[in-house]
Design a protein around this motif. Structure first.
Motif, PDB file in Angstrom:
ATOM      1  N   GLU A  31      -6.273   6.809 -12.376  1.00  0.00           N
ATOM      2  CA  GLU A  31      -5.139   7.487 -13.006  1.00  0.00           C
ATOM      3  C   GLU A  31      -5.206   8.970 -12.666  1.00  0.00           C
ATOM      4  O   GLU A  31      -6.281   9.560 -12.581  1.00  0.00           O
ATOM      5  CB  GLU A  31      -5.162   7.282 -14.515  1.00  0.00           C
ATOM      6  N   ALA A  32      -4.038   9.545 -12.462  1.00  0.00           N
ATOM      7  CA  ALA A  32      -3.963  10.967 -12.142  1.00  0.00           C
ATOM      8  C   ALA A  32      -2.753  11.541 -12.870  1.00  0.00           C
ATOM      9  O   ALA A  32      -1.683  10.922 -12.885  1.00  0.00           O
ATOM     10  CB  ALA A  32      -3.838  11.181 -10.635  1.00  0.00           C
ATOM     11  N   ASP A  33      -2.920  12.696 -13.455  1.00  0.00           N
ATOM     12  CA  ASP A  33      -1.802  13.330 -14.142  1.00  0.00           C
ATOM     13  C   ASP A  33      -0.696  13.677 -13.155  1.00  0.00           C
ATOM     14  O   ASP A  33      -0.967  14.117 -12.027  1.00  0.00           O
ATOM     15  CB  ASP A  33      -2.264  14.610 -14.838  1.00  0.00           C
ATOM     16  N   VAL A  34       0.535  13.481 -13.579  1.00  0.00           N
ATOM     17  CA  VAL A  34       1.656  13.954 -12.782  1.00  0.00           C
ATOM     18  C   VAL A  34       1.730  15.468 -12.962  1.00  0.00           C
ATOM     19  O   VAL A  34       1.876  15.954 -14.085  1.00  0.00           O
ATOM     20  CB  VAL A  34       2.975  13.299 -13.220  1.00  0.00           C
ATOM     21  N   PRO A  35       1.591  16.222 -11.888  1.00  0.00           N
ATOM     22  CA  PRO A  35       1.500  17.679 -12.048  1.00  0.00           C
ATOM     23  C   PRO A  35       2.824  18.301 -12.496  1.00  0.00           C
ATOM     24  O   PRO A  35       3.898  17.790 -12.194  1.00  0.00           O
ATOM     25  CB  PRO A  35       1.107  18.166 -10.646  1.00  0.00           C
ATOM     26  N   GLU A  36       2.710  19.404 -13.207  1.00  0.00           N
ATOM     27  CA  GLU A  36       3.854  20.240 -13.554  1.00  0.00           C
ATOM     28  C   GLU A  36       3.809  21.464 -12.643  1.00  0.00           C
ATOM     29  O   GLU A  36       2.770  22.118 -12.533  1.00  0.00           O
ATOM     30  CB  GLU A  36       3.774  20.677 -15.017  1.00  0.00           C
ATOM     31  N   PRO A  37       4.908  21.771 -11.970  1.00  0.00           N
ATOM     32  CA  PRO A  37       4.867  22.918 -11.057  1.00  0.00           C
ATOM     33  C   PRO A  37       4.833  24.243 -11.803  1.00  0.00           C
ATOM     34  O   PRO A  37       5.546  24.437 -12.790  1.00  0.00           O
ATOM     35  CB  PRO A  37       6.165  22.755 -10.266  1.00  0.00           C
ATOM     36  N   GLY A  38       3.982  25.133 -11.311  1.00  0.00           N
ATOM     37  CA  GLY A  38       3.999  26.503 -11.795  1.00  0.00           C
ATOM     38  C   GLY A  38       4.930  27.346 -10.935  1.00  0.00           C
ATOM     39  O   GLY A  38       5.602  26.836 -10.029  1.00  0.00           O
ATOM     40  N   ASP A  39       4.961  28.622 -11.183  1.00  0.00           N
ATOM     41  CA  ASP A  39       5.792  29.508 -10.369  1.00  0.00           C
ATOM     42  C   ASP A  39       5.393  29.392  -8.902  1.00  0.00           C
ATOM     43  O   ASP A  39       4.204  29.458  -8.559  1.00  0.00           O
ATOM     44  CB  ASP A  39       5.635  30.962 -10.833  1.00  0.00           C
ATOM     45  N   GLY A  40       6.382  29.177  -8.034  1.00  0.00           N
ATOM     46  CA  GLY A  40       6.130  29.079  -6.604  1.00  0.00           C
ATOM     47  C   GLY A  40       5.635  27.723  -6.152  1.00  0.00           C
ATOM     48  O   GLY A  40       5.248  27.569  -4.990  1.00  0.00           O
ATOM     49  N   GLU A  41       5.642  26.726  -7.039  1.00  0.00           N
ATOM     50  CA  GLU A  41       5.129  25.401  -6.695  1.00  0.00           C
ATOM     51  C   GLU A  41       6.234  24.346  -6.771  1.00  0.00           C
ATOM     52  O   GLU A  41       7.285  24.549  -7.375  1.00  0.00           O
ATOM     53  CB  GLU A  41       3.984  25.004  -7.631  1.00  0.00           C
ATOM     54  N   ALA A  42       5.958  23.207  -6.172  1.00  0.00           N
ATOM     55  CA  ALA A  42       6.868  22.066  -6.226  1.00  0.00           C
ATOM     56  C   ALA A  42       6.044  20.790  -6.296  1.00  0.00           C
ATOM     57  O   ALA A  42       4.895  20.746  -5.826  1.00  0.00           O
ATOM     58  CB  ALA A  42       7.798  22.032  -5.008  1.00  0.00           C
ATOM     59  N   VAL A  43       6.622  19.752  -6.873  1.00  0.00           N
ATOM     60  CA  VAL A  43       5.973  18.447  -6.963  1.00  0.00           C
ATOM     61  C   VAL A  43       6.726  17.463  -6.088  1.00  0.00           C
ATOM     62  O   VAL A  43       7.953  17.319  -6.210  1.00  0.00           O
ATOM     63  CB  VAL A  43       5.943  17.933  -8.423  1.00  0.00           C
ATOM     64  N   LEU A  44       5.997  16.805  -5.201  1.00  0.00           N
ATOM     65  CA  LEU A  44       6.568  15.765  -4.354  1.00  0.00           C
ATOM     66  C   LEU A  44       6.206  14.403  -4.921  1.00  0.00           C
ATOM     67  O   LEU A  44       5.057  14.173  -5.314  1.00  0.00           O
ATOM     68  CB  LEU A  44       6.030  15.880  -2.924  1.00  0.00           C
ATOM     69  N   ARG A  45       7.181  13.510  -4.952  1.00  0.00           N
ATOM     70  CA  ARG A  45       6.907  12.115  -5.293  1.00  0.00           C
ATOM     71  C   ARG A  45       6.763  11.343  -3.993  1.00  0.00           C
ATOM     72  O   ARG A  45       7.702  11.267  -3.205  1.00  0.00           O
ATOM     73  CB  ARG A  45       8.037  11.522  -6.139  1.00  0.00           C
ATOM     74  N   VAL A  46       5.592  10.815  -3.746  1.00  0.00           N
ATOM     75  CA  VAL A  46       5.328  10.086  -2.502  1.00  0.00           C
ATOM     76  C   VAL A  46       6.144   8.798  -2.518  1.00  0.00           C
ATOM     77  O   VAL A  46       6.106   8.033  -3.491  1.00  0.00           O
ATOM     78  CB  VAL A  46       3.829   9.796  -2.339  1.00  0.00           C
ATOM     79  N   ASP A  47       6.888   8.560  -1.433  1.00  0.00           N
ATOM     80  CA  ASP A  47       7.854   7.463  -1.432  1.00  0.00           C
ATOM     81  C   ASP A  47       7.481   6.333  -0.482  1.00  0.00           C
ATOM     82  O   ASP A  47       7.412   5.165  -0.879  1.00  0.00           O
ATOM     83  CB  ASP A  47       9.236   8.008  -1.064  1.00  0.00           C
ATOM     84  N   ARG A  48       7.218   6.659   0.770  1.00  0.00           N
ATOM     85  CA  ARG A  48       7.067   5.619   1.791  1.00  0.00           C
ATOM     86  C   ARG A  48       6.067   6.106   2.826  1.00  0.00           C
ATOM     87  O   ARG A  48       6.247   7.180   3.402  1.00  0.00           O
ATOM     88  CB  ARG A  48       8.423   5.340   2.440  1.00  0.00           C
ATOM     89  N   VAL A  49       5.001   5.327   3.074  1.00  0.00           N
ATOM     90  CA  VAL A  49       3.935   5.763   3.966  1.00  0.00           C
ATOM     91  C   VAL A  49       3.573   4.632   4.935  1.00  0.00           C
ATOM     92  O   VAL A  49       3.868   3.465   4.687  1.00  0.00           O
ATOM     93  CB  VAL A  49       2.673   6.189   3.182  1.00  0.00           C
TER      94      VAL A  49
END
Length: 353
Positions: A22-40
Motif C-alpha cells: 500500500e502506498a499513500d496517494v500523494p497530495e501535490p505541494g506548490d510546484g508539484e503534480a500527481v500522475l495517475r499511472v494508466d497503461r504500461v
C-alpha cells in the motif's frame, strides 16, 4: 483522493520475490503534480533495468523500502492533480513510470510538448528518463497505436542509438544475441542493407520466428557460433550469457572488434575471466543521446528518430500480438513471466492499471 494507492516492489537481491504494498496517494505541494499511472508495457528491457539497477542507478528513479526496488516502466499516465504552472489535470503524458498507482513529480520547463521532472532525487540522473511528453504535443503519438508505443518506443529509441553507433564501426559482420528481442530486431531493422552482414543469435525455439521478421541476413541458434565466418565482427550482447560470450571470443579471436553489452535477459552476468579480443563494454543510451544532442541539437535528434520510427512502426505491427491485462496482480504476474523468459517472442505485454 481516498482510494488507496499501491506499488509493486521486488527484492533487489532476488527479482522473483515480489510484494504489492500500500502506498499513500500523494497530495501535490506548490510546484508539484500527481500522475495517475494508466497503461504500461513490460518487456525484457525492464529486466535489464532491474539487473543493472545498482550499477546504472535505475533504482533511484522510484525509491522503495530497504532492499527493495520499483522497476521502471514506460507508458502513459494522466495528470490527476497539479499545483505546477503549465500542467493541468486531465492532460495525458508518455514517459518513465513506476510500477505503482501514482507518481509525484515536480514539473520544470513545462510547455506545449511536455515537461521534465525536477524532483531533487532525480536531478543527477540521466535527463532522457526525466522527460514527460504530452500526447497533445507529441508528433509521434497516434491514439490507435498507443500499445505499440508502450511496447516499442523506448526499445526502438535504444535500437536507433545503437544502430547509429554501430554504423561507425569498421565491421563486416554485426552479431546480435537475444535476436528475438524487440531491441535486437529493431537494431537489425535499421542496420539491414547498410553494408555489414547482420546475424541474429537466438534460442532454437525462436529461430523460425526471428527469421520470419526479415530483419537479419542470417539467424543462428546459440550453439551454432562456429558457423560464423572469420571476419571483422561487432558483437552486440542483449542476452548477458557468459558461456555465449566466451564461445564468441574463443571462436573469433582477433576478428572480434567490439563486445557491446546492451541487455542481460539471461541474468548471467558473472565475469567470464580472461578473454581473447576486446573487453566487454556497456552501452548506456543516455551517453549516446548526449553525444548526438551535441552533434545535431535536440530537434535534429528528435527529427531523425521520428523518421526512423515512422519506417519501423508499420512493420512492427505485424510482428507482435498485444496481450492486455488489468490491475496490480496482473502486473506482478506479467513481471514474473517476462523475468523468467517464458513469454512467446510474438507476445507484447501491456497492463492497464
Amino acid at each position: 483522493m481516498t482510494t488507496p494507492g499501491w506499488a509493486l516492489e521486488v527484492a533487489r537481491d532476488d527479482l522473483t520475490r515480489t510484494s504489492l504494498v500500500e502506498a499513500d496517494v500523494p497530495e501535490p505541494g506548490d510546484g508539484e503534480a500527481v500522475l495517475r499511472v494508466d497503461r504500461v508495457g513490460v518487456t525484457a528491457n525492464n529486466v535489464t533495468y532491474a539487473v543493472l539497477g545498482d550499477a546504472l542507478r535505475y533504482w533511484r528513479f522510484f525509491p522503495a523500502g530497504e532492499g527493495s526496488g520499483r522497476v521502471p516502466l514506460w507508458g502513459f499516465a494522466e495528470v490527476l492533480a497539479s499545483r505546477a504552472d503549465g500542467v493541468e489535470p486531465g492532460q495525458r503524458v508518455y514517459g518513465y513510470l513506476p510500477p505503482a498507482s501514482h507518481l509525484l513529480v515536480r514539473p520544470e520547463r513545462a510547455g506545449a510538448h511536455g515537461f521534465r521532472d525536477g524532483s531533487p532525487h532525480r536531478a543527477a540522473l540521466p535527463a532522457v528518463y526525466n522527460s514527460y511528453l504530452l500526447t497533445s504535443g507529441d508528433p509521434a503519438h497516434e491514439p490507435e497505436r498507443e500499445d505499440l508505443q508502450v511496447l516499442y518506443r523506448p526499445l526502438f529509441f535504444t535500437s536507433f542509438l545503437l544502430a547509429d553507433q554501430l554504423a561507425e564501426q569498421d565491421a563486416g559482420v554485426v552479431v546480435l544475441s537475444s535476436a528475438s528481442s524487440k531491441t535486437a530486431y529493431g537494431t537489425a531493422f535499421l542496420l539491414r542493407g547498410g553494408g555489414a552482414e547482420v546475424v541474429g543469435l537466438t534460442s532454437p525455439r525462436n529461430v523460425d520466428f526471428t527469421a520470419s521478421l526479415g530483419c537479419y541476413d542470417r539467424v543462428l541458434p546459440y550453439d551454432d557460433v562456429p558457423a560464423l565466418a572469420a571476419a571483422p565482427t561487432a558483437y552486440v550482447d542483449l542476452a548477458g550469457s557468459t558461456p555465449l560470450r566466451r564461445a564468441l571470443h574463443d571462436h573469433l579471436g582477433a576478428d572480434l572488434l567490439l563486445d557491446l553489452v546492451v541487455g542481460v535477459t539471461h541474468q548471467d552476468a558473472s565475469p567470464a575471466g580472461d578473454l581473447p579480443g576486446p573487453r566487454p563494454t556497456v552501452f548506456f543510451a543516455p551517453d549516446r543521446v548526449a553525444a548526438r544532442t551535441a552533434d545535431w541539437g535536440r530537434e535534429g535528434l528528435d527529427r531523425r528518430f521520428g523518421e526512423a520510427w515512422r519506417r519501423f512502426a508499420p512493420a512492427a505491427e505485424g510482428w507482435v500480438d498485444v496481450t492486455v491485462s488489468s490491475g496490480p496482480e496482473a502486473l506482478r504476474d506479467v513481471w514474473l513471466e517476462v523475468l523468467a523468459g517464458s513469454s512467446d517472442p510474438r507476445t507484447g505485454h501491456v497492463v492497464q492499471l
